[in-house]
Design a protein around this motif. Structure first.
Motif, PDB file in Angstrom:
ATOM      1  N   VAL A  41       0.856  -1.194   0.000  1.00  0.00           N
ATOM      2  CA  VAL A  41       0.000   0.000   0.000  1.00  0.00           C
ATOM      3  C   VAL A  41       0.886   1.236   0.000  1.00  0.00           C
ATOM      4  O   VAL A  41       1.786   1.362   0.838  1.00  0.00           O
ATOM      5  CB  VAL A  41      -0.929   0.017   1.231  1.00  0.00           C
ATOM      6  N   LEU A  70      -1.396  -0.544   8.957  1.00  0.00           N
ATOM      7  CA  LEU A  70      -1.295  -1.406   7.778  1.00  0.00           C
ATOM      8  C   LEU A  70      -0.274  -2.515   8.005  1.00  0.00           C
ATOM      9  O   LEU A  70      -0.518  -3.684   7.679  1.00  0.00           O
ATOM     10  CB  LEU A  70      -0.915  -0.575   6.553  1.00  0.00           C
ATOM     11  N   CYS A  93       3.907  -1.303   3.438  1.00  0.00           N
ATOM     12  CA  CYS A  93       3.517   0.104   3.288  1.00  0.00           C
ATOM     13  C   CYS A  93       4.730   0.969   2.963  1.00  0.00           C
ATOM     14  O   CYS A  93       5.807   0.786   3.526  1.00  0.00           O
ATOM     15  CB  CYS A  93       2.864   0.589   4.583  1.00  0.00           C
ATOM     16  N   LEU A 103      -2.230  -0.924  -4.007  1.00  0.00           N
ATOM     17  CA  LEU A 103      -3.303   0.027  -3.694  1.00  0.00           C
ATOM     18  C   LEU A 103      -2.673   1.329  -3.226  1.00  0.00           C
ATOM     19  O   LEU A 103      -1.595   1.323  -2.640  1.00  0.00           O
ATOM     20  CB  LEU A 103      -4.232  -0.552  -2.622  1.00  0.00           C
ATOM     21  N   VAL A 142      -9.253  -0.973   2.867  1.00  0.00           N
ATOM     22  CA  VAL A 142      -8.139  -1.395   2.017  1.00  0.00           C
ATOM     23  C   VAL A 142      -8.290  -2.871   1.661  1.00  0.00           C
ATOM     24  O   VAL A 142      -8.185  -3.270   0.495  1.00  0.00           O
ATOM     25  CB  VAL A 142      -6.789  -1.151   2.728  1.00  0.00           C
TER      26      VAL A 142
END
Length: 229
Positions: free
Chosen positions: A9, A26, A33, A53, A117
């Motif tokens: 992410v 996350l 991340c 994402l 998410v």
């Protein structure tokens, strides 16, 4: 040696405390991340990192989130969740004018953001399906050594071939264009011909085929790109 890596992410947020909070939640949820604080840096970060994402704040220095989202949609289908504190922008987001996949209003509960998410990833990425489960068990990567294994067998890959296979493995079943593969293969964004990338793909396909009992794993989709099955 690790199995197929967790989804990545990209958090695009200029407030350090919010970015750090999102990154912590996350990562504690078994997601990778990376963070970017400037809208002008997003395009290069997406090309280099190939995130699964993007969490994209609307109010950013350099370029605002609306502009960033529009520009990304010209060449990328990466899922985008917009973060906004501006109520007046919600109608535009809901109207799908920007091509965003979801939105979250500030102030937000970070657990809700993680849930959003995961919901978008389940909806848009097949690595959560059966085909990716098979890929996870078959393909393994060692990033430090630029080493990949298929069914336990070491693949002798060049760095470019390794990055290409990495990119395919993160998008199992998805068709990837030559432009996207080029961006993944050459992190310095050098200009190369289609013939060059085709040569790398041909060699990668041959090596995978040899390690997979003669069965080809990468398939061409006429006029669009290539797909790992």
């Amino acid at each position: 040696m690790s199995n197929l890596i967790e989804p990545l992410v990209l958090v695009v947020e200029d407030e350090p405390k919010i970015a750090a909070l999102l990154a912590d939640y996350l990562r504690h949820s078994a997601l990778r991340c990376e963070c970017v604080a400037d809208g002008s840096s997003v395009d290069a970060a997406v090309r280099a990192l190939q995130p699964d994402l993007i969490l994209l704040d609307l109010m950013l220095p350099g370029k605002d989130g609306l502009t960033v989202c529009r520009e990304l949609r010209r060449w990328s289908e990466v899922p985008i969740i917009m973060l906004t504190a501006r109520v007046e922008d919600i109608d535009r987001l809901l109207g799908l004018e920007l091509g965003a996949d979801d939105y979250v209003c500030k102030p937000f509960n970070p657990r809700e953001v993680v849930a959003r998410v995961r919901a978008v990833l389940r909806r848009t990425h097949r690595q959560y399906g059966a085909s990716a489960d098979r890929a996870t068990s078959a393909l393994q990567f060692d990033d430090d050594r630029f080493e990949a294994r298929l069914n336990g067998q070491v693949l002798t890959l060049t760095p470019v071939e390794f990055r290409l296979l990495r990119t395919f493995a993160q998008r199992v079943g998805h068709v990837l264009s030559r432009d996207r593969l080029l961006a993944a293969a050459y992190e310095d964004h050098r200009v190369v011909s289609d013939r060059t990338i085709d040569s790398h793909l041909r060699n990668l396909r041959r090596k995978l085929c040899d390690a997979n009992g003669g069965v080809d794993l990468i398939h061409s989709v006429y006029g669009i790109g290539f797909r790992l099955e």
